[in-house]
Design a protein around this motif. Sequence first.
Motif, PDB file in Angstrom:
ATOM      1  N   ALA A  39      -8.130  -5.748   2.237  1.00  0.00           N
ATOM      2  CA  ALA A  39      -6.865  -6.076   2.895  1.00  0.00           C
ATOM      3  C   ALA A  39      -5.684  -5.396   2.218  1.00  0.00           C
ATOM      4  CB  ALA A  39      -6.657  -7.588   2.913  1.00  0.00           C
TER       5      ALA A  39
ATOM      6  N   ASP B 271      -2.920  -8.439   2.548  1.00  0.00           N
ATOM      7  CA  ASP B 271      -3.565  -9.726   2.328  1.00  0.00           C
ATOM      8  C   ASP B 271      -2.522 -10.838   2.453  1.00  0.00           C
ATOM      9  OD1 ASP B 271      -4.536 -12.117   0.863  1.00  0.00           O
ATOM     10  OD2 ASP B 271      -6.245 -10.841   0.368  1.00  0.00           O
TER      11      ASP B 271
ATOM     12  N   ARG C 223      -8.343  -0.366  -1.613  1.00  0.00           N
ATOM     13  CA  ARG C 223      -8.762  -0.867  -0.293  1.00  0.00           C
ATOM     14  C   ARG C 223     -10.253  -0.619  -0.051  1.00  0.00           C
ATOM     15  NH1 ARG C 223      -5.409  -2.438   3.913  1.00  0.00           N
ATOM     16  NH2 ARG C 223      -3.169  -2.115   3.659  1.00  0.00           N
TER      17      ARG C 223
END
Length: 300
Positions: free
Chosen positions: A84, A88, A114
Amino acid sequence: MRRRRLFPFTAALLLAAALVACAPLRAVESFFVLADLATMHDSVPLPPTHTTYDANGIPLEADIYQTTEGRGAGLVLVPGASRAGKDDPRLKALAGILARAGFTVMVPDIPNLRTLRVAPEDARTIAAAARHLAERTNGPVGVAALSYAVGPTVLAALDTAPAPSISFIVGIGGYHDLHETLAYMTTGHARSGPDAPWVKGNPNPYGKWAFVRANADRLSLPDERRLMARIADIKLHNPNAPIDALRGGLGPEGRAVMALLDNPDPDQVSMFIDSLPATIRTDIDALDISRRDLSAMTTR
C-alpha cells in the motif's frame, strides 16, 4: 473495550512523567498526540496535497499533510515494506495526527518498499525526500521511518554528499544487526547482546516471507525468480499453505534461501547467510547498520 478504559489512566501517568521531564507546554502537546494515536481509527482524515520530488533523476510522487496552523517543521514519514505504500490508511491517519501536532509531513512514494523490497539505494531516495521537504519548509527536517525503512533512513543520514539535511530520526520497529534480525525471523530466537543467551520468541511469519519476496528478484535465473516470488506470495497470503510441490522446482540459489528459512539453530544463521547468492549477501552487508560507524553522525 478494556484498552479504552485503561487509556485515560495510562495517559495520565504519561502526562505526569512528561511534566516532570520537560516543559509543560511540550508535555501537553505530547499528551494530545498520544490521545490521538490511541483513537486513530476514529480520527477524521486530513486530505493531503501532492508533490513530486527528484530522486536521483527519477521523479517520484509524495503526499504533503499540513494544517493552516502548521509551524513549518518538516517531517518525512517513510512507509515500511508494504504494497500500500504511502496510501496505507493507517499511515495516512498517522500523517494527519502529526500534521495536526504542527509538522509539515511528507510521505514519499518509494517504489522498492511497495514491492516488499529493501535496497541500499533507498537511502538516496529518502535523502532526496528530506532535501525536497527542507527546500519546501526552509527549516529543520526529521525523518520518522517504519520497520525495514529504518535501516536505509540511518544510511541516508550518513550520506554527506550532498548533505541530506536530516536533523533527527525516529525509528519505529527498525533493526540494527541484520544477522540477528534474520536469526529471529527464521528461528524465533533473539538475544540482548552477542554474549547473551538466546531466548525463544514467536515472530510474525510475515517478516520471514517478506524477506523472501524482497529477494526473489535477486536470483539469477528468471524462472527461479518467478517461482520464489510465487512461493513468497502464497505464504504471505496464508502462512500455513503447502509449498512442497513448488519447492521442488527451485535451483541452487532458491534452495540456499530456503535452507536459511528451514534452519532452526540461531548459531548457524550466519553460516546460511554466507551461503546465499552473492547479490543477496551484498545487499545484506550494505543495509546492515551494525557494520557502520555511527560515531560521526550529527543526526539526533
